[in-house]
Design a protein around this motif. Structure first.
Motif, PDB file in Angstrom:
ATOM      1  N   THR A 107       0.802  -1.224   0.000  1.00 35.41           N
ATOM      2  CA  THR A 107       0.000   0.000   0.000  1.00 35.41           C
ATOM      3  C   THR A 107       0.836   1.275   0.000  1.00 35.41           C
ATOM      4  O   THR A 107       0.380   2.308  -0.466  1.00 35.41           O
ATOM      5  CB  THR A 107      -0.923   0.043   1.239  1.00 35.41           C
ATOM      6  N   MET A 108       2.076   1.218   0.512  1.00 38.27           N
ATOM      7  CA  MET A 108       2.883   2.419   0.632  1.00 38.27           C
ATOM      8  C   MET A 108       3.332   2.922  -0.737  1.00 38.27           C
ATOM      9  O   MET A 108       3.864   2.178  -1.542  1.00 38.27           O
ATOM     10  CB  MET A 108       4.098   2.165   1.521  1.00 38.27           C
ATOM     11  N   ARG A 109       3.091   4.211  -0.970  1.00 33.98           N
ATOM     12  CA  ARG A 109       3.456   4.832  -2.231  1.00 33.98           C
ATOM     13  C   ARG A 109       4.620   5.811  -2.093  1.00 33.98           C
ATOM     14  O   ARG A 109       5.341   6.044  -3.063  1.00 33.98           O
ATOM     15  CB  ARG A 109       2.245   5.579  -2.819  1.00 33.98           C
ATOM     16  N   THR A 110       4.814   6.390  -0.896  1.00 37.27           N
ATOM     17  CA  THR A 110       5.871   7.371  -0.685  1.00 37.27           C
ATOM     18  C   THR A 110       6.667   7.020   0.559  1.00 37.27           C
ATOM     19  O   THR A 110       6.098   6.808   1.629  1.00 37.27           O
ATOM     20  CB  THR A 110       5.288   8.785  -0.526  1.00 37.27           C
ATOM     21  N   LEU A 158       5.940   1.108  -4.322  1.00 40.42           N
ATOM     22  CA  LEU A 158       6.479   2.447  -4.122  1.00 40.42           C
ATOM     23  C   LEU A 158       6.491   3.259  -5.418  1.00 40.42           C
ATOM     24  O   LEU A 158       6.886   2.770  -6.476  1.00 40.42           O
ATOM     25  CB  LEU A 158       7.899   2.381  -3.575  1.00 40.42           C
ATOM     26  N   ILE A 159       6.056   4.523  -5.289  1.00 40.49           N
ATOM     27  CA  ILE A 159       6.080   5.454  -6.411  1.00 40.49           C
ATOM     28  C   ILE A 159       7.176   6.501  -6.227  1.00 40.49           C
ATOM     29  O   ILE A 159       7.847   6.890  -7.173  1.00 40.49           O
ATOM     30  CB  ILE A 159       4.718   6.173  -6.556  1.00 40.49           C
ATOM     31  N   LYS A 160       7.360   6.949  -4.971  1.00 42.38           N
ATOM     32  CA  LYS A 160       8.337   8.001  -4.692  1.00 42.38           C
ATOM     33  C   LYS A 160       9.266   7.570  -3.570  1.00 42.38           C
ATOM     34  O   LYS A 160       8.816   7.163  -2.502  1.00 42.38           O
ATOM     35  CB  LYS A 160       7.614   9.299  -4.305  1.00 42.38           C
ATOM     36  N   LEU A 161      10.577   7.680  -3.809  1.00 46.10           N
ATOM     37  CA  LEU A 161      11.590   7.333  -2.821  1.00 46.10           C
ATOM     38  C   LEU A 161      12.531   8.516  -2.659  1.00 46.10           C
ATOM     39  O   LEU A 161      13.197   8.928  -3.611  1.00 46.10           O
ATOM     40  CB  LEU A 161      12.370   6.095  -3.258  1.00 46.10           C
ATOM     41  N   ASP A 162      12.587   9.063  -1.440  1.00 49.68           N
ATOM     42  CA  ASP A 162      13.436  10.214  -1.158  1.00 49.68           C
ATOM     43  C   ASP A 162      14.563   9.792  -0.220  1.00 49.68           C
ATOM     44  O   ASP A 162      14.324   9.505   0.957  1.00 49.68           O
ATOM     45  CB  ASP A 162      12.600  11.330  -0.517  1.00 49.68           C
ATOM     46  N   LEU A 163      15.778   9.749  -0.741  1.00 51.21           N
ATOM     47  CA  LEU A 163      16.958   9.382   0.031  1.00 51.21           C
ATOM     48  C   LEU A 163      17.972  10.527   0.049  1.00 51.21           C
ATOM     49  O   LEU A 163      19.176  10.306   0.115  1.00 51.21           O
ATOM     50  CB  LEU A 163      17.608   8.119  -0.556  1.00 51.21           C
ATOM     51  N   GLY A 164      17.488  11.744   0.002  1.00 51.77           N
ATOM     52  CA  GLY A 164      18.368  12.900  -0.035  1.00 51.77           C
ATOM     53  C   GLY A 164      19.210  13.054   1.225  1.00 51.77           C
ATOM     54  O   GLY A 164      18.799  12.681   2.322  1.00 51.77           O
ATOM     55  N   MET A 165      20.421  13.580   1.065  1.00 55.78           N
ATOM     56  CA  MET A 165      21.320  13.935   2.174  1.00 55.78           C
ATOM     57  C   MET A 165      21.586  12.768   3.121  1.00 55.78           C
ATOM     58  O   MET A 165      21.427  12.869   4.331  1.00 55.78           O
ATOM     59  CB  MET A 165      20.752  15.130   2.942  1.00 55.78           C
ATOM     60  N   ASN A 166      21.952  11.642   2.557  1.00 58.36           N
ATOM     61  CA  ASN A 166      22.212  10.437   3.343  1.00 58.36           C
ATOM     62  C   ASN A 166      23.655   9.958   3.256  1.00 58.36           C
ATOM     63  O   ASN A 166      23.944   8.827   3.640  1.00 58.36           O
ATOM     64  CB  ASN A 166      21.278   9.304   2.899  1.00 58.36           C
ATOM     65  N   ARG A 167      24.547  10.794   2.725  1.00 60.93           N
ATOM     66  CA  ARG A 167      25.949  10.420   2.565  1.00 60.93           C
ATOM     67  C   ARG A 167      26.126   9.189   1.675  1.00 60.93           C
ATOM     68  O   ARG A 167      27.032   8.369   1.891  1.00 60.93           O
ATOM     69  CB  ARG A 167      26.626  10.197   3.916  1.00 60.93           C
ATOM     70  N   ILE A 168      25.244   9.045   0.725  1.00 64.66           N
ATOM     71  CA  ILE A 168      25.331   7.921  -0.211  1.00 64.66           C
ATOM     72  C   ILE A 168      26.433   8.223  -1.223  1.00 64.66           C
ATOM     73  O   ILE A 168      26.352   9.192  -1.968  1.00 64.66           O
ATOM     74  CB  ILE A 168      23.993   7.686  -0.929  1.00 64.66           C
ATOM     75  N   SER A 169      27.442   7.381  -1.236  1.00 68.20           N
ATOM     76  CA  SER A 169      28.551   7.526  -2.174  1.00 68.20           C
ATOM     77  C   SER A 169      28.470   6.400  -3.213  1.00 68.20           C
ATOM     78  O   SER A 169      27.495   5.647  -3.254  1.00 68.20           O
ATOM     79  CB  SER A 169      29.882   7.469  -1.426  1.00 68.20           C
ATOM     80  N   PHE A 170      29.500   6.273  -4.018  1.00 70.93           N
ATOM     81  CA  PHE A 170      29.483   5.258  -5.074  1.00 70.93           C
ATOM     82  C   PHE A 170      29.270   3.862  -4.495  1.00 70.93           C
ATOM     83  O   PHE A 170      28.500   3.061  -5.037  1.00 70.93           O
ATOM     84  CB  PHE A 170      30.799   5.304  -5.865  1.00 70.93           C
TER      85      PHE A 170
END
Length: 311
Positions: A156-159, A198-210
């Motif tokens: 059910t989760m979309r965002t 899921l339709i929208k995934l926000d992972l901003g500003m998480n120190r995700i590198s290569f």
């Protein structure tokens, strides 16, 4: 009698909007639909007067819960977890910046994964409950298992918003032993490899590198039925290598991917990464918005392409 809305203001007063009230006397249950919005009410960890009345009884039905920027801590997380496990109409939960620990985050995620079948959006941005880089033991195991199950099986989760949770940062204990480990990122991506909601995934500003981005790209490659349309990675140090990896992943899934928006603002991308992304844009029919604000492109001759790429 069904009331239209109950809103909790910052001074703990209650405002009741009765314009949608009904005089239907056929309902035998005392049912109340509630929209709770508590803004900076300074609840402490041991006393949550605004929350407890709604989770200690069975009569309340909460449709939207906004506790953002309130220090509810683990005690508040316990109340919310109970609410999530019993409520049958909750669709939106904003638990961003609520100062819960790994234990509190585990309680919330486990309640949703195990019991909730109605939630459509969840925001746990800025949550210390997902910052497991210094944690260890049972808490980390529980939270990683819970987030895997939540993302893998919830239909059910979309965002899902997990901004500023440090999930792309290596686990300190493993790093000390010479190993790169990203427990939350790995669990999230394991679930994403099977998610079809899921339709929208926000992972901003998480120190995700290569290194941690490669986990996300592997999940996108494995999931042939993903419905993701908006992937937001703003403020992560991906660099040109990360941009090229994303471009290659989406290009390989050009016919299957449904991604329309890719936000790579402030990701340290230079000219080489821009070249890879430009090539990907021309090959992916679904991609409509590629956002590259605040990257390191102004000193390159490719700056002329900014207008075309929605920079």
């Amino acid at each position: 009698r069904r009331l239209g809305r109950v809103r909790f203001a910052s001074d703990d007063t209650t405002e009741v909007d009765d314009e949608h009230g009904s005089d239907d006397n056929t309902s035998s249950a005392h049912h109340l639909t509630i929209n709770i919005n508590i803004n900076n009410s300074n609840n402490n960890n041991n006393n949550n007067p605004a929350i407890s009345p709604f989770v200690n009884g069975q009569r309340w039905t909460v449709s939207s819960l906004d506790l953002s920027s309130n220090p509810i801590g683990d005690e508040g997380a316990r109340y919310v977890a109970h609410l999530l496990s019993i409520d049958k109409q909750l669709e939106h939960a904003d638990l961003s910046h609520t100062e819960m620990s790994v234990s509190g985050g585990a309680m919330i995620l486990n309640a949703i994964a195990s019991h909730n079948r109605t939630l459509r959006s969840l925001d746990m941005s800025g949550s210390r409950g997902l910052q497991t880089t210094q944690a260890h033991g049972v808490g980390v195991e529980l939270i990683t298992r819970s987030i895997d199950c939540l993302v893998r099986f919830n239909s059910t989760m979309r965002t899902l918003s997990l901004r500023n949770c440090d999930i792309g940062r290596p686990h300190a204990g493993e790093l000390a032993r010479g190993k790169l480990s990203f427990p939350i990122m790995k669990a999230l991506c394991n679930g994403l490899a099977h998610n079809t909601g899921l339709i929208k995934l926000d992972l901003g500003m998480n120190r995700i590198s290569f290194a941690s981005l490669s986990l996300l790209c592997a999940a996108l490659m494995r999931n042939e039925h993903a419905r993701l349309r908006h992937v937001l990675l703003r403020g992560n140090p991906l660099g040109s290598a990360g941009a090229a990896l994303l471009a290659m992943t989406l290009r390989a899934r050009a016919r299957q991917t449904k991604v329309r928006t890719l936000d790579l603002s402030d990701c340290g991308i230079r000219a080489l990464g821009l070249v890879s992304l430009t090539d990907a844009v021309s090959r992916i029919p679904s991609l409509a918005h590629l956002i590259l604000d605040d990257n390191l492109l102004s000193d390159t001759p490719l700056v002329a392409h900014k207008h075309d790429l929605n920079l």
